[in-house]
Design a protein around this motif. Structure first.
Motif, mmCIF file in Angstrom:
data_model
loop_
_atom_site.group_PDB
_atom_site.id
_atom_site.type_symbol
_atom_site.label_atom_id
_atom_site.label_comp_id
_atom_site.label_asym_id
_atom_site.label_seq_id
_atom_site.Cartn_x
_atom_site.Cartn_y
_atom_site.Cartn_z
ATOM 1 N N PRO A 119 -4.046 -2.657 3.714
ATOM 2 C CA PRO A 119 -4.146 -3.575 2.575
ATOM 3 C C PRO A 119 -3.946 -2.874 1.227
ATOM 4 O O PRO A 119 -4.128 -1.658 1.128
ATOM 5 N N LEU A 120 -3.595 -3.655 0.206
ATOM 6 C CA LEU A 120 -3.436 -3.105 -1.147
ATOM 7 C C LEU A 120 -4.798 -2.805 -1.759
ATOM 8 O O LEU A 120 -4.975 -1.801 -2.443
ATOM 9 N N TYR A 161 -8.826 -12.670 -9.769
ATOM 10 C CA TYR A 161 -8.510 -11.728 -8.684
ATOM 11 C C TYR A 161 -8.290 -10.333 -9.268
ATOM 12 O O TYR A 161 -8.779 -9.338 -8.749
ATOM 13 N N TRP A 162 -7.523 -10.283 -10.373
ATOM 14 C CA TRP A 162 -7.153 -8.990 -10.963
ATOM 15 C C TRP A 162 -8.378 -8.224 -11.467
ATOM 16 O O TRP A 162 -8.428 -7.004 -11.396
ATOM 17 N N PHE A 180 -5.133 -15.869 -11.007
ATOM 18 C CA PHE A 180 -4.822 -14.451 -10.829
ATOM 19 C C PHE A 180 -5.751 -13.559 -11.643
ATOM 20 O O PHE A 180 -6.166 -12.490 -11.184
ATOM 21 N N VAL A 227 1.365 3.290 -14.547
ATOM 22 C CA VAL A 227 1.695 2.447 -13.388
ATOM 23 C C VAL A 227 1.063 1.050 -13.437
ATOM 24 O O VAL A 227 1.419 0.187 -12.648
ATOM 25 N N GLU A 228 0.174 0.836 -14.400
ATOM 26 C CA GLU A 228 -0.562 -0.431 -14.434
ATOM 27 C C GLU A 228 0.342 -1.682 -14.458
ATOM 28 O O GLU A 228 0.115 -2.619 -13.693
ATOM 29 N N ALA A 253 0.831 -1.208 0.000
ATOM 30 C CA ALA A 253 0.000 0.000 0.000
ATOM 31 C C ALA A 253 0.868 1.261 0.000
ATOM 32 O O ALA A 253 0.548 2.247 -0.676
ATOM 33 N N GLU A 254 1.964 1.225 0.729
ATOM 34 C CA GLU A 254 2.880 2.374 0.753
ATOM 35 C C GLU A 254 3.447 2.668 -0.630
ATOM 36 O O GLU A 254 3.561 3.824 -1.036
ATOM 37 N N GLY A 306 1.815 11.480 -8.907
ATOM 38 C CA GLY A 306 0.900 11.890 -9.965
ATOM 39 C C GLY A 306 0.935 11.043 -11.224
ATOM 40 O O GLY A 306 0.469 11.479 -12.281
ATOM 41 N N TYR A 307 1.469 9.839 -11.148
ATOM 42 C CA TYR A 307 1.513 8.980 -12.341
ATOM 43 C C TYR A 307 0.104 8.525 -12.718
ATOM 44 O O TYR A 307 -0.660 8.097 -11.849
ATOM 45 N N PRO A 308 -0.240 8.582 -13.999
ATOM 46 C CA PRO A 308 -1.555 8.073 -14.412
ATOM 47 C C PRO A 308 -1.583 6.540 -14.424
ATOM 48 O O PRO A 308 -0.539 5.890 -14.499
ATOM 49 N N TRP A 309 -2.784 6.010 -14.415
ATOM 50 C CA TRP A 309 -3.020 4.565 -14.412
ATOM 51 C C TRP A 309 -2.260 3.851 -15.527
ATOM 52 O O TRP A 309 -1.638 2.811 -15.311
ATOM 53 N N TYR A 336 -6.048 1.552 -7.737
ATOM 54 C CA TYR A 336 -5.482 2.864 -8.091
ATOM 55 C C TYR A 336 -6.568 3.700 -8.733
ATOM 56 O O TYR A 336 -7.383 3.163 -9.490
ATOM 57 N N LEU A 345 3.323 6.077 -5.634
ATOM 58 C CA LEU A 345 3.091 6.302 -7.071
ATOM 59 C C LEU A 345 2.016 7.367 -7.269
ATOM 60 O O LEU A 345 2.128 8.244 -8.124
ATOM 61 N N GLN A 346 0.979 7.254 -6.429
ATOM 62 C CA GLN A 346 -0.127 8.199 -6.526
ATOM 63 C C GLN A 346 0.346 9.619 -6.181
ATOM 64 O O GLN A 346 -0.016 10.580 -6.856
ATOM 65 N N ARG A 374 2.142 1.815 -3.544
ATOM 66 C CA ARG A 374 1.044 2.324 -4.365
ATOM 67 C C ARG A 374 0.789 3.813 -4.047
ATOM 68 O O ARG A 374 0.670 4.652 -4.949
ATOM 69 N N LEU A 386 2.655 -5.829 -8.123
ATOM 70 C CA LEU A 386 2.346 -5.711 -6.685
ATOM 71 C C LEU A 386 1.143 -6.593 -6.355
ATOM 72 O O LEU A 386 1.095 -7.250 -5.319
ATOM 73 N N ALA A 387 0.173 -6.596 -7.280
ATOM 74 C CA ALA A 387 -1.046 -7.384 -7.068
ATOM 75 C C ALA A 387 -0.731 -8.884 -7.019
ATOM 76 O O ALA A 387 -1.373 -9.629 -6.291
ATOM 77 N N LEU A 423 1.789 -2.059 -10.961
ATOM 78 C CA LEU A 423 0.754 -2.394 -9.971
ATOM 79 C C LEU A 423 0.323 -3.851 -10.102
ATOM 80 O O LEU A 423 0.007 -4.526 -9.124
ATOM 81 N N ARG A 424 0.317 -4.324 -11.341
ATOM 82 C CA ARG A 424 -0.062 -5.719 -11.583
ATOM 83 C C ARG A 424 0.912 -6.654 -10.854
ATOM 84 O O ARG A 424 0.513 -7.680 -10.306
#
Lengths: 272, 141
Positions: B114-115, B130-131, B127, A90-91, A74-75, A84-87, B139, A80-81, A77, A97-98, A94-95
């Motif tokens: 949490p994320l 989930y995604w 995945f 960072v996608e 979360a930190e 000011g990076y757009p989606w 975000y 990144l926010q 993420r 991280l997910a 972030l994927r």
């Protein structure tokens, strides 16, 4: 235990003395929050998305810090926010991280079950067909394959492997040497600074096909491309005896003669 | 070691080695102890121990090693602590230790931010499933 050390060398000497069972090299990667925040500040999400599958790509090296909670997902993420990076930028990051979040959620459900095959192998073989022991030429780095020997060395000396290298080395161990994924996974956990039982084991299961619909494998063309031919050019096996030589169809027949799963040409580098 | 009894002891384990770990933020003055088991469990190599040690040196904690249950019980008695605080981890070993500890002490397990927000139902079969949910929450976009 001791908290004050004059230098990193002092700390290393102390650790060596009080943990005599712990063997091997020490990584240049330094632990701690300060190092983690420094790495975070160097994150280049644009370049990451474009180059992360290449060995010299703009990967972040944040994984050891994320694994030990020195930084939380979360930190990262939120950082990144705040930048000011757009989606769209960072996608890709972030994927990844997910993925870690996903593995952790499965770990919560399965516990020690992450050490068991989640599904049968889809390789045309059964679990009993795979060996228990890690061949010594792999740990010694003496297979004669320059790429794999170098990956083995790097794992054991630095405690880090690029994600793509992890996939190649795991696929080599499971599919070319027909060793159980559990054996390879335990070896990785000994050495990877980011070694996390859930991310590690379930990724090995993904390569093995015990947690995916088909095995992950690769060919020489794929490895050469993403390594900028770093090893292939000087490897004596390149033209004739390289075990990774061939098309995906040819390798399928050679590695998995009894297996039926769909061929995929989109697997060149992009993971899952 | 402080020479006054502290009512709360913080246990820092290897999944939460940050000075901003919620247990340390909530109880900044409490002494803390570290779970050494993760070193021994899988023949962890020297480079991993050094890395983890370096993480610990940036935390306001007293570092102990040994059997986690025994050490924590001993520390609780030493400090005259009534309550033990730590942070969550999915590790089954951690869950087991917590179960045992909660028989003897008041145990508080703090959540890590949490994320994605907790979901009523989350399909974890693959995945991709989930995604599909995660990408909506992960975000702003």
């Amino acid at each position: 235990m001791q908290r004050e050390f004059a230098s990193r060398e002092d700390l290393i000497a102390y650790v060596t003395q009080v943990f005599p069972g712990a063997k091997g090299a020490v990584s240049e990667t330094v632990g701690g929050r300060r190092a983690a925040l420094h790495k975070l500040a160097q994150l280049q999400p644009h370049a990451y998305g474009d180059t992360r599958n290449y060995l010299d790509g703009a990967v972040t090296h944040l994984s050891p810090y994320l694994r030990h909670g020195v930084l939380t997902l979360a930190e990262v993420r939120d950082y990144l926010q705040s930048q000011g990076y757009p989606w769209s930028v960072v996608e890709p990051f972030l994927r990844q991280l997910a993925w870690r979040d996903y593995w952790q959620k499965l770990y919560e459900q399965w516990g020690e079950g992450i050490w068991q095959d989640r599904e049968p192998y889809k390789t045309g073989f059964t679990a009993a067909d795979y060996g228990e022991e890690l061949p010594a030429d792999i740990t010694n780095g003496t297979t004669g394959l320059l790429c794999m020997d170098s990956f083995s060395q790097e794992l054991q000396t630095t405690g880090y492997l690029h994600n793509h290298v992890r996939l190649w080395l795991a696929a080599y161990i499971i599919h070319w040497r027909r060793v159980k994924w559990q054996t390879g996974a335990a070896w990785f956990l000994m050495h990877l600074l980011d070694g996390d039982p859930a991310s590690n084991n379930l990724s090995w299961q993904w390569v093995a096909s015990t947690f995916s619909v088909k095995p992950y494998y690769f060919n020489q063309e794929n490895l050469a491309r993403y390594t900028q031919q770093k090893w292939c050019m000087s490897c004596p096996h390149l033209a004739k005896t390289c075990p990774f030589l061939g098309s995906y169809e040819q390798l399928h027949k050679r590695l998995f003669p009894h297996a039926e799963f769909p061929q995929s040409h989109s697997r060149l580098g992009t993971r899952r | 070691m402080p020479n006054f009894p502290s009512p709360t002891l913080v246990w820092v384990h290897g999944d939460s080695l940050s000075p901003t770990n919620p247990a340390l933020l909530t109880y900044p003055d409490a002494p803390a102890v570290w779970d050494e088991e993760l070193l021994n469990q899988w023949q962890i190599s020297r480079k991993r121990i050094v890395f983890i040690y370096e993480c610990l040196l940036e935390l306001p904690v007293e570092i102990r090693r040994g059997n986690v249950m025994e050490k924590l019980t001993q520390l609780m008695q030493e400090y005259g602590a009534q309550k033990l605080v730590t942070t969550q981890s999915p590790s089954p070993r951690f869950q087991h230790i917590c179960q045992e500890l909660s028989r003897q002490f008041t145990l508080e397990i703090l959540a890590i931010p949490p994320l994605i927000p907790p979901q009523k139902y989350l399909d974890l079969k693959r995945f991709s499933r989930y995604w599909k949910v995660a990408e909506k929450h992960i975000y702003p976009h």
